[in-house]
Design a protein around this motif. Structure first.
Motif, PDB file in Angstrom:
ATOM      1  N   MET A  48       0.673  -1.381   0.313  1.00  0.00           N
ATOM      2  CA  MET A  48       0.064  -0.206  -0.205  1.00  0.00           C
ATOM      3  C   MET A  48       0.784   1.254  -0.219  1.00  0.00           C
ATOM      4  SD  MET A  48      -2.847   1.339   2.679  1.00  0.00           S
ATOM      5  CE  MET A  48      -3.787   2.590   2.685  1.00  0.00           C
ATOM      6  N   PHE A  49       2.141   1.131   1.097  1.00  0.00           N
ATOM      7  CA  PHE A  49       2.967   2.553   0.805  1.00  0.00           C
ATOM      8  C   PHE A  49       4.211   1.834   0.124  1.00  0.00           C
ATOM      9  CE2 PHE A  49       0.407   3.146   4.835  1.00  0.00           C
ATOM     10  CZ  PHE A  49      -0.347   4.926   4.707  1.00  0.00           C
ATOM     11  N   HIS A  50       4.522   3.192  -0.193  1.00  0.00           N
ATOM     12  CA  HIS A  50       5.902   3.168  -0.290  1.00  0.00           C
ATOM     13  C   HIS A  50       6.950   2.476   0.470  1.00  0.00           C
ATOM     14  CE1 HIS A  50      10.069   4.070  -2.185  1.00  0.00           C
ATOM     15  NE2 HIS A  50       9.472   3.421  -3.595  1.00  0.00           N
ATOM     16  N   PRO A  51       7.836   1.559   0.065  1.00  0.00           N
ATOM     17  CA  PRO A  51       8.791   1.405   1.703  1.00  0.00           C
ATOM     18  C   PRO A  51       9.564   2.480   2.767  1.00  0.00           C
ATOM     19  CG  PRO A  51       9.101  -0.281   0.057  1.00  0.00           C
ATOM     20  CD  PRO A  51       8.404   0.661  -0.477  1.00  0.00           C
ATOM     21  N   SER A  52       9.630   3.809   1.941  1.00  0.00           N
ATOM     22  CA  SER A  52      10.044   4.914   2.223  1.00  0.00           C
ATOM     23  C   SER A  52       9.174   5.943   2.703  1.00  0.00           C
ATOM     24  CB  SER A  52      11.323   5.335   1.194  1.00  0.00           C
ATOM     25  OG  SER A  52       9.704   6.008   0.179  1.00  0.00           O
ATOM     26  N   THR A  53       8.152   5.573   2.971  1.00  0.00           N
ATOM     27  CA  THR A  53       7.229   6.698   3.437  1.00  0.00           C
ATOM     28  C   THR A  53       7.098   7.099   4.946  1.00  0.00           C
ATOM     29  OG1 THR A  53       5.044   5.432   2.250  1.00  0.00           O
ATOM     30  CG2 THR A  53       4.526   6.428   4.300  1.00  0.00           C
ATOM     31  N   PHE A  54       7.569   6.383   6.043  1.00  0.00           N
ATOM     32  CA  PHE A  54       7.367   6.323   6.917  1.00  0.00           C
ATOM     33  C   PHE A  54       9.279   7.348   7.584  1.00  0.00           C
ATOM     34  CE2 PHE A  54       3.680   3.674   7.256  1.00  0.00           C
ATOM     35  CZ  PHE A  54       3.069   5.279   7.885  1.00  0.00           C
ATOM     36  N   GLU A  55      10.451   6.741   6.370  1.00  0.00           N
ATOM     37  CA  GLU A  55      11.887   7.069   6.585  1.00  0.00           C
ATOM     38  C   GLU A  55      11.505   8.923   5.802  1.00  0.00           C
ATOM     39  OE1 GLU A  55      14.216   5.289   3.979  1.00  0.00           O
ATOM     40  OE2 GLU A  55      12.939   3.246   4.881  1.00  0.00           O
ATOM     41  N   TYR A  56      12.365   9.677   6.988  1.00  0.00           N
ATOM     42  CA  TYR A  56      12.907  10.685   6.295  1.00  0.00           C
ATOM     43  C   TYR A  56      13.726  10.515   5.099  1.00  0.00           C
ATOM     44  CZ  TYR A  56      15.546  14.925   6.660  1.00  0.00           C
ATOM     45  OH  TYR A  56      15.932  16.748   6.901  1.00  0.00           O
ATOM     46  N   LEU A  57      13.312  11.913   4.415  1.00  0.00           N
ATOM     47  CA  LEU A  57      13.644  12.202   3.723  1.00  0.00           C
ATOM     48  C   LEU A  57      14.183  13.449   2.949  1.00  0.00           C
ATOM     49  CD1 LEU A  57      14.019  11.150   0.274  1.00  0.00           C
ATOM     50  CD2 LEU A  57      11.772  11.921   0.398  1.00  0.00           C
ATOM     51  N   ALA A  58      15.625  13.590   2.871  1.00  0.00           N
ATOM     52  CA  ALA A  58      15.956  14.877   3.208  1.00  0.00           C
ATOM     53  C   ALA A  58      15.818  15.414   1.968  1.00  0.00           C
ATOM     54  CB  ALA A  58      18.123  14.610   2.862  1.00  0.00           C
ATOM     55  N   PRO A  59      15.234  17.031   1.588  1.00  0.00           N
ATOM     56  CA  PRO A  59      14.798  17.453   0.714  1.00  0.00           C
ATOM     57  C   PRO A  59      16.253  18.394   0.070  1.00  0.00           C
ATOM     58  CG  PRO A  59      14.553  18.971   2.402  1.00  0.00           C
ATOM     59  CD  PRO A  59      14.844  17.712   2.891  1.00  0.00           C
ATOM     60  N   THR A  60      15.987  18.418  -1.565  1.00  0.00           N
ATOM     61  CA  THR A  60      16.892  19.050  -2.075  1.00  0.00           C
ATOM     62  C   THR A  60      16.801  20.248  -2.085  1.00  0.00           C
ATOM     63  OG1 THR A  60      15.576  19.142  -4.414  1.00  0.00           O
ATOM     64  CG2 THR A  60      16.380  17.039  -3.857  1.00  0.00           C
ATOM     65  N   GLU A  61      18.161  20.758  -2.279  1.00  0.00           N
ATOM     66  CA  GLU A  61      18.392  22.557  -2.263  1.00  0.00           C
ATOM     67  C   GLU A  61      17.346  23.057  -2.885  1.00  0.00           C
ATOM     68  OE1 GLU A  61      19.613  23.948   0.445  1.00  0.00           O
ATOM     69  OE2 GLU A  61      20.831  22.578   0.676  1.00  0.00           O
ATOM     70  N   MET A  62      16.258  21.928  -3.971  1.00  0.00           N
ATOM     71  CA  MET A  62      15.588  23.298  -4.989  1.00  0.00           C
ATOM     72  C   MET A  62      13.848  22.451  -4.030  1.00  0.00           C
ATOM     73  SD  MET A  62      13.578  22.666  -8.753  1.00  0.00           S
ATOM     74  CE  MET A  62      15.502  21.363  -9.076  1.00  0.00           C
ATOM     75  N   GLN A  63      13.812  21.938  -3.316  1.00  0.00           N
ATOM     76  CA  GLN A  63      13.020  21.554  -2.505  1.00  0.00           C
ATOM     77  C   GLN A  63      12.727  22.450  -1.554  1.00  0.00           C
ATOM     78  OE1 GLN A  63      13.780  17.432  -2.041  1.00  0.00           O
ATOM     79  NE2 GLN A  63      12.139  16.993  -4.431  1.00  0.00           N
ATOM     80  N   LYS A  64      13.538  22.590  -0.486  1.00  0.00           N
ATOM     81  CA  LYS A  64      13.569  23.383   0.066  1.00  0.00           C
ATOM     82  C   LYS A  64      13.217  25.009   0.236  1.00  0.00           C
ATOM     83  CE  LYS A  64      17.834  20.477   2.953  1.00  0.00           C
ATOM     84  NZ  LYS A  64      19.729  21.168   3.462  1.00  0.00           N
ATOM     85  N   GLY A  65      13.699  25.266  -0.848  1.00  0.00           N
ATOM     86  CA  GLY A  65      13.082  26.723  -1.505  1.00  0.00           C
ATOM     87  C   GLY A  65      11.591  26.794  -1.878  1.00  0.00           C
ATOM     88  N   HIS A  66      11.200  25.129  -2.459  1.00  0.00           N
ATOM     89  CA  HIS A  66       9.657  25.425  -2.394  1.00  0.00           C
ATOM     90  C   HIS A  66       9.275  25.692  -1.386  1.00  0.00           C
ATOM     91  CE1 HIS A  66      10.286  24.939  -6.876  1.00  0.00           C
ATOM     92  NE2 HIS A  66      10.510  23.781  -6.628  1.00  0.00           N
ATOM     93  N   MET A  67       9.530  24.486  -0.121  1.00  0.00           N
ATOM     94  CA  MET A  67       8.624  24.205   1.251  1.00  0.00           C
ATOM     95  C   MET A  67       8.764  25.583   1.218  1.00  0.00           C
ATOM     96  SD  MET A  67      11.493  21.166   2.422  1.00  0.00           S
ATOM     97  CE  MET A  67      10.337  19.259   2.046  1.00  0.00           C
ATOM     98  N   ALA A  68      10.000  27.081   1.865  1.00  0.00           N
ATOM     99  CA  ALA A  68       9.821  27.616   1.771  1.00  0.00           C
ATOM    100  C   ALA A  68       9.112  28.638   1.836  1.00  0.00           C
ATOM    101  CB  ALA A  68      11.001  29.289   2.162  1.00  0.00           C
ATOM    102  N   SER A  69       8.896  28.818   0.302  1.00  0.00           N
ATOM    103  CA  SER A  69       7.337  29.766  -0.465  1.00  0.00           C
ATOM    104  C   SER A  69       6.397  28.870   0.167  1.00  0.00           C
ATOM    105  CB  SER A  69       8.141  28.876  -1.886  1.00  0.00           C
ATOM    106  OG  SER A  69       8.878  30.045  -2.761  1.00  0.00           O
ATOM    107  N   ALA A  70       6.011  27.980   0.110  1.00  0.00           N
ATOM    108  CA  ALA A  70       4.988  27.550   0.677  1.00  0.00           C
ATOM    109  C   ALA A  70       4.767  27.825   1.447  1.00  0.00           C
ATOM    110  CB  ALA A  70       5.090  25.882   0.404  1.00  0.00           C
ATOM    111  N   ARG A  71       5.565  27.513   3.121  1.00  0.00           N
ATOM    112  CA  ARG A  71       5.584  27.853   4.451  1.00  0.00           C
ATOM    113  C   ARG A  71       5.375  29.633   4.091  1.00  0.00           C
ATOM    114  NH1 ARG A  71       9.944  25.200   5.145  1.00  0.00           N
ATOM    115  NH2 ARG A  71      10.949  26.853   5.657  1.00  0.00           N
ATOM    116  N   THR A  72       5.981  30.557   3.433  1.00  0.00           N
ATOM    117  CA  THR A  72       5.767  31.862   3.868  1.00  0.00           C
ATOM    118  C   THR A  72       4.026  31.846   2.936  1.00  0.00           C
ATOM    119  OG1 THR A  72       7.866  32.400   3.286  1.00  0.00           O
ATOM    120  CG2 THR A  72       5.957  34.229   2.369  1.00  0.00           C
ATOM    121  N   ALA A  73       3.248  31.167   1.965  1.00  0.00           N
ATOM    122  CA  ALA A  73       2.138  31.230   1.492  1.00  0.00           C
ATOM    123  C   ALA A  73       0.982  31.134   2.573  1.00  0.00           C
ATOM    124  CB  ALA A  73       1.619  30.851   0.534  1.00  0.00           C
ATOM    125  N   ALA A  74       1.543  29.963   3.532  1.00  0.00           N
ATOM    126  CA  ALA A  74       0.487  29.257   4.503  1.00  0.00           C
ATOM    127  C   ALA A  74       1.057  30.940   5.570  1.00  0.00           C
ATOM    128  CB  ALA A  74       1.722  28.063   5.095  1.00  0.00           C
TER     129      ALA A  74
END
Length: 72
Positions: free
Chosen positions: A1-27
């Motif tokens: 049902m879930f991908h094997p890595s579903t409950f593992e920590y997944l370190a974001p890439t630098e680009m993903q970190k930027g997207h996350m920061a933008s989303a946090r600002t919007a929220a």
């Protein structure tokens, strides 16, 4: 049902970190607007908690593919 890595920590890439920061600002901007516009009460508490939950799920969506596998 879930991908094997579903409950593992997944370190974001630098680009993903930027997207996350933008989303946090919007929220944060949206939360501040709701805080000012919506009267205090249980509905306001509920909607702000759900916004917080959605903001956290954005991070998951940014770092994972639709099948749950890590986004490269």
């Amino acid at each position: 049902m879930f991908h094997p890595s579903t409950f593992e920590y997944l370190a974001p890439t630098e680009m993903q970190k930027g997207h996350m920061a933008s989303a946090r600002t919007a929220a944060d901007t949206y939360a501040k607007s709701l805080e000012a516009l919506v009267p205090d009460g249980p509905d306001k508490t509920y909607l702000l908690r759900r916004l917080r939950e959605v903001a956290m799920w954005v991070n998951v969506a940014i770092t994972r593919n639709p099948d749950g596998s890590p986004r490269a």
